[in-house]
Write an enzyme that holds these catalytic residues in place. Structure first.
Site, PDB file in Angstrom:
ATOM      1  N   GLU A 241       0.892  -1.181   0.000  1.00  0.00           N
ATOM      2  CA  GLU A 241       0.000   0.000   0.000  1.00  0.00           C
ATOM      3  C   GLU A 241       0.916   1.213   0.000  1.00  0.00           C
ATOM      4  OE1 GLU A 241      -3.066   0.079  -0.364  1.00  0.00           O
ATOM      5  OE2 GLU A 241      -4.087  -1.591   0.620  1.00  0.00           O
ATOM      6  N   LEU A 242       1.093   1.837  -1.167  1.00  0.00           N
ATOM      7  CA  LEU A 242       2.118   2.886  -1.275  1.00  0.00           C
ATOM      8  C   LEU A 242       1.487   4.269  -1.448  1.00  0.00           C
ATOM      9  CD1 LEU A 242       4.592   0.832  -3.505  1.00  0.00           C
ATOM     10  CD2 LEU A 242       4.317   0.827  -1.012  1.00  0.00           C
ATOM     11  N   CYS A 275      -2.418   9.184   2.411  1.00  0.00           N
ATOM     12  CA  CYS A 275      -2.193   8.587   1.089  1.00  0.00           C
ATOM     13  C   CYS A 275      -3.319   8.992   0.150  1.00  0.00           C
ATOM     14  CB  CYS A 275      -2.099   7.073   1.196  1.00  0.00           C
ATOM     15  SG  CYS A 275      -3.534   6.313   1.978  1.00  0.00           S
ATOM     16  N   GLU A 373       4.611  12.734  -4.990  1.00  0.00           N
ATOM     17  CA  GLU A 373       3.662  12.889  -3.891  1.00  0.00           C
ATOM     18  C   GLU A 373       4.096  14.117  -3.082  1.00  0.00           C
ATOM     19  OE1 GLU A 373       3.738   9.781  -0.885  1.00  0.00           O
ATOM     20  OE2 GLU A 373       1.552   9.769  -0.822  1.00  0.00           O
TER      21      GLU A 373
HETATM   22  P1  NAD Z   1       8.135   5.051   4.923  1.00  0.00           P
HETATM   23  O1  NAD Z   1       8.216   4.303   3.667  1.00  0.00           O
HETATM   24  O2  NAD Z   1       9.233   6.002   5.252  1.00  0.00           O
HETATM   25  O3  NAD Z   1       8.040   4.060   6.181  1.00  0.00           O
HETATM   26  C1  NAD Z   1       7.018   3.106   6.294  1.00  0.00           C
HETATM   27  C2  NAD Z   1       7.484   1.978   7.210  1.00  0.00           C
HETATM   28  O4  NAD Z   1       8.512   1.247   6.562  1.00  0.00           O
HETATM   29  C3  NAD Z   1       8.072   2.452   8.527  1.00  0.00           C
HETATM   30  O5  NAD Z   1       7.659   1.584   9.552  1.00  0.00           O
HETATM   31  C4  NAD Z   1       9.580   2.321   8.296  1.00  0.00           C
HETATM   32  O6  NAD Z   1      10.331   2.151   9.463  1.00  0.00           O
HETATM   33  C5  NAD Z   1       9.623   1.071   7.438  1.00  0.00           C
HETATM   34  N1  NAD Z   1      10.834   0.906   6.623  1.00  0.00           N
HETATM   35  C6  NAD Z   1      11.720   1.851   6.202  1.00  0.00           C
HETATM   36  N2  NAD Z   1      12.685   1.278   5.438  1.00  0.00           N
HETATM   37  C7  NAD Z   1      12.394  -0.044   5.363  1.00  0.00           C
HETATM   38  C8  NAD Z   1      12.995  -1.171   4.682  1.00  0.00           C
HETATM   39  N3  NAD Z   1      14.079  -1.031   3.938  1.00  0.00           N
HETATM   40  N4  NAD Z   1      12.407  -2.369   4.813  1.00  0.00           N
HETATM   41  C9  NAD Z   1      11.256  -2.532   5.540  1.00  0.00           C
HETATM   42  N5  NAD Z   1      10.668  -1.514   6.204  1.00  0.00           N
HETATM   43  C10 NAD Z   1      11.212  -0.283   6.111  1.00  0.00           C
HETATM   44  O7  NAD Z   1       6.731   5.812   4.914  1.00  0.00           O
HETATM   45  P2  NAD Z   1       6.143   6.868   5.974  1.00  0.00           P
HETATM   46  O8  NAD Z   1       6.827   8.185   5.832  1.00  0.00           O
HETATM   47  O9  NAD Z   1       6.062   6.249   7.322  1.00  0.00           O
HETATM   48  O10 NAD Z   1       4.649   6.998   5.441  1.00  0.00           O
HETATM   49  C11 NAD Z   1       4.280   7.892   4.442  1.00  0.00           C
HETATM   50  C12 NAD Z   1       4.084   7.190   3.121  1.00  0.00           C
HETATM   51  O11 NAD Z   1       3.171   6.107   3.268  1.00  0.00           O
HETATM   52  C13 NAD Z   1       3.464   8.091   2.071  1.00  0.00           C
HETATM   53  O12 NAD Z   1       4.065   7.842   0.836  1.00  0.00           O
HETATM   54  C14 NAD Z   1       2.010   7.659   2.052  1.00  0.00           C
HETATM   55  O13 NAD Z   1       1.320   7.930   0.857  1.00  0.00           O
HETATM   56  C15 NAD Z   1       2.150   6.190   2.292  1.00  0.00           C
HETATM   57  N6  NAD Z   1       0.898   5.635   2.807  1.00  0.00           N
HETATM   58  C16 NAD Z   1       0.195   4.810   2.005  1.00  0.00           C
HETATM   59  C17 NAD Z   1      -1.034   4.309   2.460  1.00  0.00           C
HETATM   60  C18 NAD Z   1      -1.864   3.407   1.591  1.00  0.00           C
HETATM   61  O14 NAD Z   1      -2.772   2.790   2.132  1.00  0.00           O
HETATM   62  N7  NAD Z   1      -1.623   3.292   0.305  1.00  0.00           N
HETATM   63  C19 NAD Z   1      -1.490   4.651   3.721  1.00  0.00           C
HETATM   64  C20 NAD Z   1      -0.725   5.506   4.504  1.00  0.00           C
HETATM   65  C21 NAD Z   1       0.478   5.984   4.043  1.00  0.00           C
END
Ligand code: NAD
Length: 523
Positions: A241-242, A275, A373
């Site tokens: 879910e990105l 998101c 984004e």
């Molecule tokens: P992020 O990608 O920085 O982090 C998300 C999670 O991934 C955190 O728990 C982080 O610690 C972990 N992480 C970081 N590097 C990793 C790796 N190499 N391997 C595994 N896990 C790792 O995102 P964020 O800043 O926390 O959230 C914002 C983003 O999330 C925005 O792009 C937003 O659009 C997206 N988002 C998407 C949805 C959806 O349902 N599509 C919902 C909410 C947020």
């Protein structure tokens, strides 16, 4: 709640409104993960053997625990993520409660074995069933922006289906993450069915590397790609879910008052850090000026401040580095000809992470603001000639999470929805489908793959097994050994009987076909 631990092995929970450290949590050493997964596997075996109704009853208790502590939970979400308290209630708490209700009530029906009717007369003597079985251990990696709604919306269906879960919450909201673990424990879930580990990206990466049975990842595109690569190396299935770049299309026959309120709320809720934020607005030229004026005027009425103030409508962003990114995008857009109608400034007088809700017009697709984004408090407007151009602009994006269409003609809205490349399209509303338990959530393109929520989200968390029961167990099959010329001819008659375009050919071949069925078996 906060663990007293040495500073070196801690992550800090920071209030984004003030920059203050409000708690510290001990980090989980990556070397611990094999033991954590082993405990999860042991717990899962017992958990999956419980009747589904027992698992649902515990999820109901979880819902009651959330309800009983809703005030405390809303305060916590606001303190740690910065969003206004009303938004914590409407998004995090409401979605969590409704997810618990929905799956506790409907999972018995959704997961019951399903009959598979066979269309081919040749296999009518077989009864087919789909059985839904848990994967085992699900790794759930979560972002910070909806720190209860997102993990609970995924963990609840996972445990209902009989999985154990290891949650790695965002390092920016460790307190909410710890609270998820506490809620499951308080509701009476057996130990280790839901475990929470604390740490940053390296811990998330280590969790994926250690081979859970499935990964449910929510976060940015960049991290999603790393997770997908790591999963691909092990053939671990994953849901991604990105990010999103959701378009809002405002047609000339829309109610401008309502649509402009939706544009303002959709762009600034959670300070634009959703998101499903409205990130691009395409307005038909004939109403563009009136629509922009309304958006600007309504934005000027918004109260910016800490989420804990009940009058606050727009809170802080999560961290100062996120404010930098939004500021950079805005400066680049202005340098390329965009016009700021209102806002556009940082507000260090309020705290380290405040940025004014900003309305910007005349944006175009050469700008980073329309490509990447934004994830911040920007309402970006572009006028278009007609619906056709609006749809083509909406589809001109790598992302494909959701979109909305605003029109007085809902049939036309539905028709246009079919032309938009997105996981969901709302006609005359924005984002709220995320709170509808039956609505699947997930994207296309750079927004990821797989679904969460709804029946489809539940089915992501089970392995489908096809079970076939032969109703004629004493009957050797016509395709088994004992091949000879006669069987070759009978086999061809059999195909004619099933597939010849003309019925008379089918009837003519019936007798020959039966020779394949009623034959002696030498072997
Ligand atoms: P992020 O990608 O920085 O982090 C998300 C999670 O991934 C955190 O728990 C982080 O610690 C972990 N992480 C970081 N590097 C990793 C790796 N190499 N391997 C595994 N896990 C790792 O995102 P964020 O800043 O926390 O959230 C914002 C983003 O999330 C925005 O792009 C937003 O659009 C997206 N988002 C998407 C949805 C959806 O349902 N599509 C919902 C909410 C947020």
């Amino acid at each position: 709640m906060a663990a007293p631990a040495s500073l070196a092995s801690c992550i800090e929970s920071i209030n984004p409104a003030t920059g203050e450290v409000i708690a510290r949590f001990e980090t989980t050493p990556p070397a611990e993960i094999p033991r954590i997964l082993a405990r999860a596997r042991r717990a899962q075996a017992d958990w999956a053997s419980q009747p589904l109704r027992t698992r649902c009853a515990l999820v109901r208790r979880l819902g009651q625990a959330i309800y009983a502590r809703r005030q405390e939970l809303a305060d916590l979400v606001t303190r740690e993520s910065g969003k206004p308290r009303v938004e914590a209630v409407f998004s995090d708490i409401l979605v969590s409660l409704d997810t618990a209700n929905y799956y506790a009530e409907h999972a018995p029906l959704l997961l019951q074995p399903e009959r598979v009717p066979h269309h081919n007369p040749a296999v009518k003597a077989k009864a087919g069933w789909l059985h839904y079985e848990p994967y085992g251990v699900i790794a759930d990696i979560s972002p910070w922006n909806y720190p209860l709604a997102i993990p609970l919306g995924q963990i609840i269906p996972a445990v209902v289906a009989g999985n154990a879960v290891v949650l790695k919450p965002s390092e920016l909201t460790p307190w909410c993450g710890a609270m998820v673990g506490e809620l499951f424990a308080r509701a009476g879930f057996p130990p280790d069915v839901v475990q929470v580990i604390q740490g940053g990206g390296e811990l998330g990466a280590a969790l994926v590397e250690r081979g859970p049975d499935k990964v449910v990842f929510t976060g940015s595109v960049a991290t999603g790609k790393r997770v997908a690569e790591s999963c691909a190396r092990r053939l671990t299935p994953c849901v991604l879910e990105l990010g999103g770049k959701d378009a809002m299309i405002v047609l000339a026959d829309a109610d401008l008052e309502v649509a402009s309120s939706a544009a303002v709320w959709g762009s600034f809720t959670n300070c634009g850090q959703a998101c499903l934020s409205v990130e691009r607005i395409y307005v038909e030229a004939s109403i563009a000026d009136r629509f922009s004026e309304r958006c600007a005027a309504k934005t000027q009425l918004l109260k910016l401040g800490p989420g804990s103030d009940p009058h606050t409508e727009v809170g802080p962003m999560i961290r100062a580095r996120q404010v930098d990114r939004v500021d950079e995008q805005l400066r680049e857009a202005v340098a390329r000809g965009a016009r700021i109608l209102t806002g556009g400034r940082r507000r260090p007088d309020l705290g380290p992470c405040f940025f004014e809700p900003t309305v910007v017009a005349d944006v175009d697709h050469s700008m980073r603001m329309m490509q990447e984004e934004t994830f911040g408090p920007i309402l970006a407007l572009r006028s278009v000639e007609d619906a056709e151009e609006a749809v083509s602009m909406a589809n001109d994006s790598a992302f494909g999470l959701a979109a909305s269409i605003w029109t007085g003609d809902s049939r036309r809205g539905r028709r246009l929805a079919t032309q938009i490349r997105a996981g969901a399209v709302m006609v005359n509303d924005v984002a709220s489908y995320f709170g509808i338990a039956e609505a699947p959530h997930g994207g296309r393109g750079a927004s990821g793959w797989g679904r969460t929520h709804s029946r489809l989200g539940l089915l992501e968390l089970v392995q489908v097994k096809y079970v076939d029961v032969d109703r004629l167990p004493r009957w050797p099959k016509s395709w088994w050994y004992g091949y000879n010329e006669e069987l070759g001819v009978a086999a061809d008659r059999f195909l004619e009987f099933l597939f010849a375009p003309e019925w008379r050919h089918r009837w003519r071949s019936a007798r020959g076909a039966m020779r394949a069925v009623f034959r002696g078996h030498r072997i």
